[in-house]
Write a protein that holds these residues in place. Structure first.
Motif: not given
Length: 318
Positions: A202-204, A234-235, A298-299
């Motif tokens: 979970f890097s973003r 990232p996706d 999801d985002l």
């Protein structure tokens, strides 16, 4: 009756009374800490698990095959903690009751915190925990010595967790009450109402701008800033965010959302923190309650949830 006979009778009565009491206490079953709650959210269920290893703190949260929580030692998880000045300048972790347990618990099977009560339904749970201090007496956080004199504090934490809020199945309502015990005197308090330690993928890091109702990129910091945070892959297939409807009030100095990246530990973290300062009267003992919402999905879904929560909070009818 002479003195010796009177004393003998007194001891007989005392032990006759105490023995059944001790037997009853010994037979009292431990509080059930291993609880699973779940509810549908889009293509999958949100599944939350608590464990006895963490005195009822949340050890796991999964959705659509993804684990959202990094639960290694007793300081990670999805949990709550507090920190106080305890009579001198406040320093990180030096008077730090922590829901899941203490630093010395490490990755072990037991917690120094004590679960007092746990109830649960299909999609909700409520627990009360007597929190352990993060540091044991004599331990240090950096160069700063622990201020507590024992491991188990007198601070209680009650949390109520419910999956689904209004028409938003991806939103988890998370309400916590910190009980500051009588007899303690503090002038500064930091209530970490909720924190989530997550896998490094979970890097973003994102922040939610209430003016535009959109996400904006957020630096690693580390530290707090005033806007709700989201951590995502990232996706964009997986994301977790946090929002509080609480507003500034006289007893609150700041409300902040933190984000942190720990490359060596391969973990990232977000939190929602309420800071209090009262140098005249001191921090009130008794209950301090805060409400937050955790968003999972999801985002896109998490962003839509933040937009709805912002509207609800703006209407003053959370």
């Amino acid at each position: 009756m002479d003195y010796q006979n009177a004393r003998s009778l007194l001891y007989t009565v005392f032990w006759a009374t105490l023995l059944p009491l001790n037997q009853a206490m010994a037979q009292k079953p431990p509080v059930q800490a291993n609880v699973v709650i779940r509810a549908s959210a889009g293509p999958s269920e949100i599944v939350i698990r608590t464990t006895s290893r963490l005195a009822g703190a949340i050890d796991s949260l999964t959705w659509n095959g993804q684990q959202f929580i990094n639960s290694a030692d007793h300081g990670r998880q999805l949990q709550s903690a507090s920190n106080f000045d305890a009579g001198s300048a406040i320093k990180n972790e030096t008077f730090n009751p922590t829901e899941a347990g203490s630093r010395r618990d490490g990755a072990g099977p037991r917690s120094s915190s004590k679960l007092l009560k746990m109830t649960a339904g299909k999609n909700w749970l409520q627990s009360t925990t007597q929190m352990a201090f993060w540091l044991a007496p004599g331990d240090k956080s950096g160069a700063h010595l622990a201020k507590n004199r024992r491991v188990l504090s007198d601070h209680l934490l009650t949390k109520r967790v419910e999956i689904g809020y209004r028409d938003m199945p991806q939103v988890i309502r998370y309400r916590v009450t910190f009980q500051v015990p009588p007899g303690e005197k503090h002038r500064v308090a930091v209530f970490e109402a909720i924190t989530g330690y997550m896998p490094a993928r979970f890097s973003r890091f994102w922040k939610f701008n209430p003016q535009s109702s959109q996400l904006e990129g957020l630096s690693d910091g580390p530290g707090e800033q005033p806007l709700p945070v989201v951590l995502a892959t990232p996706d964009g297939h997986f994301a977790m965010g946090c929002f509080t409807p609480e507003k500034k009030r006289p007893d609150l100095e700041t409300i902040g959302y933190g984000r942190f990246r720990f490359p060596h530990a391969k973990v990232v973290k977000w939190n929602c923190v309420f800071r209090m300062r009262n140098r005249q009267a001191g921090i009130a003992t008794g209950n301090h309650t805060f409400e937050t919402f955790v968003l999972v999905g999801d985002l896109k879904t998490v962003t839509q949830g933040l937009q709805k929560l912002q509207k609800i909070a703006g209407s003053d009818n959370p």
